[in-house]
Enzyme design. Structure first.
Site, PDB file in Angstrom:
ATOM      1  N   GLY A  31      79.885  67.085 -39.536  1.00  0.00           N
ATOM      2  CA  GLY A  31      79.632  68.512 -39.377  1.00  0.00           C
ATOM      3  C   GLY A  31      78.697  68.759 -38.209  1.00  0.00           C
ATOM      4  N   GLY A  32      77.407  68.917 -38.511  1.00  0.00           N
ATOM      5  CA  GLY A  32      76.407  69.300 -37.514  1.00  0.00           C
ATOM      6  C   GLY A  32      76.498  68.540 -36.200  1.00  0.00           C
ATOM      7  N   SER A  92      75.667  64.234 -43.019  1.00  0.00           N
ATOM      8  CA  SER A  92      74.611  63.995 -42.019  1.00  0.00           C
ATOM      9  C   SER A  92      74.898  62.802 -41.115  1.00  0.00           C
ATOM     10  CB  SER A  92      73.252  63.813 -42.702  1.00  0.00           C
ATOM     11  OG  SER A  92      72.894  64.978 -43.408  1.00  0.00           O
ATOM     12  N   HIS A 100      86.735  70.931 -49.513  1.00  0.00           N
ATOM     13  CA  HIS A 100      85.387  70.707 -48.972  1.00  0.00           C
ATOM     14  C   HIS A 100      84.355  71.277 -49.947  1.00  0.00           C
ATOM     15  CE1 HIS A 100      81.812  71.049 -46.491  1.00  0.00           C
ATOM     16  NE2 HIS A 100      82.333  70.071 -45.753  1.00  0.00           N
ATOM     17  N   GLU A 130      82.098  62.748 -49.474  1.00  0.00           N
ATOM     18  CA  GLU A 130      80.928  63.440 -48.949  1.00  0.00           C
ATOM     19  C   GLU A 130      79.990  63.783 -50.108  1.00  0.00           C
ATOM     20  OE1 GLU A 130      81.695  65.520 -44.909  1.00  0.00           O
ATOM     21  OE2 GLU A 130      82.396  66.831 -46.495  1.00  0.00           O
TER      22      GLU A 130
HETATM   23  P1  PGA Z   1      77.176  67.384 -41.902  1.00  0.00           P
HETATM   24  O1  PGA Z   1      78.460  68.052 -42.583  1.00  0.00           O
HETATM   25  O2  PGA Z   1      77.660  66.265 -41.033  1.00  0.00           O
HETATM   26  O3  PGA Z   1      76.531  68.501 -41.128  1.00  0.00           O
HETATM   27  O4  PGA Z   1      76.324  66.879 -43.011  1.00  0.00           O
HETATM   28  C1  PGA Z   1      79.530  67.294 -43.044  1.00  0.00           C
HETATM   29  C2  PGA Z   1      80.517  68.166 -43.745  1.00  0.00           C
HETATM   30  O5  PGA Z   1      80.108  69.132 -44.426  1.00  0.00           O
HETATM   31  O6  PGA Z   1      81.738  67.943 -43.637  1.00  0.00           O
END
Ligand code: PGA
Length: 256
Positions: A235-236, A214, A93, A165
């Site tokens: 993530g969020g 995101s 990651h 990502e």
């Molecule tokens: P995010 O994070 O959806 O908050 O952008 C994704 C991740 O870091 O795996």
């Protein structure tokens, strides 16, 4: 191929909060056969959650582990300790790469350690904002992909998932911008071509490719319809139960 919806909880939730979330998520989800729902809690929550989880509905992933199975590595946990507890592992990651200094060599060893211990690695790759600005995206993606897979046997490629990502699109990055579906299309094509050139077309087609950065209910549908995208790493938005469930429902609709 299944659609993979993976929630990366990062360093959030106490063990108690994680358990309540999982309980509610299991209640909210019907048994979606074609959608693999995965959550990646903090390592400390994995053991209790592994006893609680209904694996027909939800699978567990570890966010990181060390590549040796045992030994004098104070503070680390191994994939062998996680064997049977989780089905998936995030490996490489960007927060591990850029905050904790993981390089492709270490990531390759972790990918191999996961496979050796019956855990499917989700190899995370992606360029930074400046790498994109300097037109280095293709080189970075190829290096991280080939580098990350360099320690596994060709036959084990079908144990691996790839998550693209772009670092600049991750919500915790100060500058976070949404990637456009066209930008994602180009990189996913490159990932497929690189896999195909290295392992052959047939083998490459078996590798699921996820997108992350995101992702939310308002853009999940657009990313899931990018050709070659088989899932999302979130993530969020995965921290908010209703949003995560919405995304799973969107995935279901896109599939049907
Ligand atoms: P995010 O994070 O959806 O908050 O952008 C994704 C991740 O870091 O795996």
């Amino acid at each position: 191929m299944k659609t993979y919806i993976v929630g990366n909880w990062k360093l959030n939730f106490t063990v108690g909060e994680a358990s309540i979330y999982l309980h509610k998520l299991m209640k909210a989800l019907p048994n979606y056969r074609d959608t693999e729902v995965v959550v990646a809690p903090s390592t400390i929550a994995l053991q209790p959650l592994s006893l609680q989880v209904d694996r027909h509905k939800i699978k567990l992933a570890v966010q990181n582990a060390f590549y040796r199975d045992f030994g004098a590595y104070t503070g680390e946990i191994s994939f062998s300790q996680l064997d049977g507890m989780v089905d998936y592992a995030l490996v490489g990651h960007s927060e591990q790469r850029y905050i904790f200094g993981e390089d492709d060599k270490m990531i390759a060893k972790k990918v191999a350690a996961a496979v050796r211990n019956h855990i499917k690695p989700i190899l995370c790759i992606g360029e930074t904002e400046s790498e994109r600005a300097f037109n280095e995206t293709a080189d970075v993606i190829r290096d991280q992909l080939i580098g990350g897979l360099s320690e596994i046997a060709d036959d084990d490629l079908d144990e691996v998932l790839i998550a693209y990502e772009p670092v600049w699109a991750i919500s915790s990055t100060k500058v976070a911008k949404l990637a456009t579906p066209d930008e994602v299309t180009d990189v996913v094509k490159l990932i497929k071509k690189t896999l195909s050139d290295t392992y052959g077309k047939k083998e490459a087609e078996k590798v699921p490719i996820l997108f992350g950065g995101s992702v939310s209910p308002s853009n999940a549908g657009a990313y899931l319809t990018v050709p070659g995208v088989n899932g999302l790493l979130i993530g969020g938005s995965s921290l908010i139960l209703s949003e995560f469930v919405d995304i799973i429902e969107i995935a279901k609709k896109v599939q049907s």
